[in-house]
Design a protein around this motif. Structure first.
Motif, PDB file in Angstrom:
ATOM      1  N   ALA A 191      -9.397  36.111  10.183  1.00 23.86           N
ATOM      2  CA  ALA A 191      -8.732  37.072  10.470  1.00 23.86           C
ATOM      3  C   ALA A 191      -7.939  37.826   9.657  1.00 23.86           C
ATOM      4  O   ALA A 191      -7.863  39.127   9.460  1.00 23.86           O
ATOM      5  N   VAL A 192      -8.702  37.399   8.128  1.00 25.36           N
ATOM      6  CA  VAL A 192      -7.885  38.007   7.215  1.00 25.36           C
ATOM      7  C   VAL A 192      -9.499  39.408   7.402  1.00 25.36           C
ATOM      8  O   VAL A 192      -8.980  41.090   6.901  1.00 25.36           O
ATOM      9  N   ASN A 193     -10.389  39.186   7.833  1.00 31.94           N
ATOM     10  CA  ASN A 193     -11.659  40.075   7.760  1.00 31.94           C
ATOM     11  C   ASN A 193     -11.198  40.895   8.882  1.00 31.94           C
ATOM     12  O   ASN A 193     -11.323  42.756   8.726  1.00 31.94           O
ATOM     13  N   TRP A 194     -10.688  40.863   9.627  1.00 24.88           N
ATOM     14  CA  TRP A 194     -10.069  42.098  11.085  1.00 24.88           C
ATOM     15  C   TRP A 194      -8.621  42.460  10.593  1.00 24.88           C
ATOM     16  O   TRP A 194      -8.675  44.013  10.720  1.00 24.88           O
ATOM     17  N   LEU A 195      -7.732  41.741   9.561  1.00 22.26           N
ATOM     18  CA  LEU A 195      -6.660  42.322   9.857  1.00 22.26           C
ATOM     19  C   LEU A 195      -6.744  43.976   8.152  1.00 22.26           C
ATOM     20  O   LEU A 195      -5.885  44.345   9.014  1.00 22.26           O
ATOM     21  N   THR A 196      -7.265  43.165   7.383  1.00 19.05           N
ATOM     22  CA  THR A 196      -7.471  43.831   6.255  1.00 19.05           C
ATOM     23  C   THR A 196      -8.021  45.722   6.853  1.00 19.05           C
ATOM     24  O   THR A 196      -8.469  46.086   5.933  1.00 19.05           O
ATOM     25  N   ASP A 197      -9.367  45.062   7.310  1.00 17.44           N
ATOM     26  CA  ASP A 197      -9.903  46.909   8.554  1.00 17.44           C
ATOM     27  C   ASP A 197      -8.544  47.590   9.315  1.00 17.44           C
ATOM     28  O   ASP A 197      -8.777  48.900   9.167  1.00 17.44           O
ATOM     29  N   LEU A 198      -7.937  46.550   9.348  1.00 20.61           N
ATOM     30  CA  LEU A 198      -6.440  47.457  10.674  1.00 20.61           C
ATOM     31  C   LEU A 198      -5.670  47.781   9.358  1.00 20.61           C
ATOM     32  O   LEU A 198      -5.470  48.911   9.913  1.00 20.61           O
ATOM     33  N   GLN A 242     -10.841  47.892   3.331  1.00 23.29           N
ATOM     34  CA  GLN A 242     -12.355  47.338   3.118  1.00 23.29           C
ATOM     35  C   GLN A 242     -13.298  46.573   2.662  1.00 23.29           C
ATOM     36  O   GLN A 242     -13.864  46.145   3.175  1.00 23.29           O
ATOM     37  N   VAL A 243     -13.361  47.234   1.243  1.00 22.57           N
ATOM     38  CA  VAL A 243     -13.833  45.830   0.181  1.00 22.57           C
ATOM     39  C   VAL A 243     -13.265  44.782   0.353  1.00 22.57           C
ATOM     40  O   VAL A 243     -14.449  43.625   0.223  1.00 22.57           O
ATOM     41  N   VAL A 244     -12.322  44.476   0.708  1.00 25.78           N
ATOM     42  CA  VAL A 244     -11.829  43.131   1.167  1.00 25.78           C
ATOM     43  C   VAL A 244     -11.734  42.605   2.448  1.00 25.78           C
ATOM     44  O   VAL A 244     -12.455  41.142   2.585  1.00 25.78           O
ATOM     45  N   SER A 245     -11.537  43.315   3.336  1.00 26.81           N
ATOM     46  CA  SER A 245     -12.646  43.100   4.677  1.00 26.81           C
ATOM     47  C   SER A 245     -14.310  42.466   4.300  1.00 26.81           C
ATOM     48  O   SER A 245     -14.479  41.651   5.472  1.00 26.81           O
ATOM     49  N   LEU A 246     -15.189  42.734   3.876  1.00 24.42           N
ATOM     50  CA  LEU A 246     -16.750  43.067   4.117  1.00 24.42           C
ATOM     51  C   LEU A 246     -16.587  41.707   3.357  1.00 24.42           C
ATOM     52  O   LEU A 246     -17.300  40.779   3.368  1.00 24.42           O
ATOM     53  N   ALA A 247     -15.999  41.271   2.214  1.00 26.70           N
ATOM     54  CA  ALA A 247     -16.153  39.985   1.200  1.00 26.70           C
ATOM     55  C   ALA A 247     -15.432  39.233   2.154  1.00 26.70           C
ATOM     56  O   ALA A 247     -16.011  38.014   1.294  1.00 26.70           O
TER      57      ALA A 247
END
Length: 322
Positions: free
Chosen positions: A218-225, A47-52
């Protein structure tokens, strides 16, 4: 509205939305206590990666548009606007307006701030479309007959075509010789003119810049998933990644209907229903959803509030031109 009031409102909404839908509290707490907290830690990191990823996308867009902000400031704006987005009615619009205002305080022109918002919104649609395409491909690979029945893919593909068309038209308009324009009169006319200028400026970015923005989205969505997937693994839920992606992406459509701020109550109910439909028990499904929503929604509100306070107290830093 003060941050404390926002938090209280979200808690009340969560209680109302989930009332009667959660299992026995003792079983629920026992499931949480028995969770694999290695997977919970991984969910936190994801989730931190998603925000970042979202913050880095914003910084890169502004850089491509000719200005540069510090990473710390961009991350603080991202946290604050995320808290607004998930805690207020029409949160997405409020969040975007807040970000543009904070960019202006940092020395970024209104047109550039609005252009970055336009590009970010279109890239977000593109990133979600990529996940749908990947999920659809995996589903069809497992069951070819599912191709004709997976209607959400057609819906998202249609939205992606419209977004791509907007980019193409904007690039075409930006490339045409500029004509003398009459000064717009009235508030609505000025808003339309400002939106048109921001759209054309954003669309005129290089293809490489659009590709980078799309990759970050895409990274934002994928890491949230994957954060949701890790929360499910922490509770031992028997849900495959492809099936979980279908549930997740279906919920993203549901959350676009602003029934409650941040989809509180609606998203939790939809996720629990989707997970139990795959064979998970109500107790373990609710515990997994609680972990995911704590990380992706509820904990962001106080953290984003603290970031907003820090931004309010910070002195204006002159922007560096790229």
């Amino acid at each position: 509205m003060r941050i404390g009031g926002i938090v209280a409102a979200v808690v009340v909404l969560a209680i109302v939305g989930l009332r009667g839908r959660l299992p026995d509290p003792r079983e629920f707490l026992a499931a949480l206590a028995g969770a694999d907290y290695g997977w919970v830690a991984l969910a936190t990191v994801l989730q931190v990666v998603s925000l970042a990823a979202f913050a880095f996308q914003q910084r890169r867009l502004l850089d491509n548009l000719g200005v540069r902000l510090r990473r710390r400031r961009i991350m603080a704006i991202t946290l604050a606007r995320s808290a607004l987005s998930i805690s207020l009615p029409a949160g997405a619009a409020v969040s975007t307006a807040y970000a543009i205002r904070e960019y202006r305080k940092a020395g970024v022109g209104r047109k550039i701030g609005a252009a970055s918002a336009v590009v970010s919104g279109l890239a977000s649609i593109g990133g979600l479309t990529l996940l749908y395409l990947a999920g659809g491909a995996g589903l069809v690979a497992q069951n070819p007959s599912a191709f004709l029945s997976w209607q959400p893919l057609a819906i998202v593909a249609g939205i992606a075509v419209v977004a791509a068309g907007a980019v193409v038209i904007g690039r075409w308009q930006a490339g045409r010789p500029e004509r003398a324009r009459t000064q717009p009169y009235g508030k609505v006319s000025r808003l339309v003119a400002a939106g048109r200028d921001a759209w054309q400026k954003g669309a005129s970015l290089r293809v490489r810049d659009w590709a980078v923005a799309l990759a970050y989205a895409a990274v934002n969505w994928l890491t949230d998933l994957l954060c949701l997937a890790a929360a499910c693994r922490a509770l031992g839920l028997p849900v495959g990644v492809t099936t979980l992606a279908g549930i997740y992406l279906g919920v993203q459509i549901v959350r676009q209907v602003p029934l409650t701020p941040g989809g509180v109550g609606v998203i939790e109910t939809a996720l629990v229903a989707g997970l139990t439909a795959t064979g998970a028990t109500a107790v373990s499904a609710a515990a997994a959803v609680l972990i995911y929503r704590l990380l992706s929604c509820w904990l962001i509100i106080p953290v984003g509030g603290a970031a907003a306070v820090a931004l309010r107290r910070a002195t204006t830093v002159p922007v560096r031109r790229a």
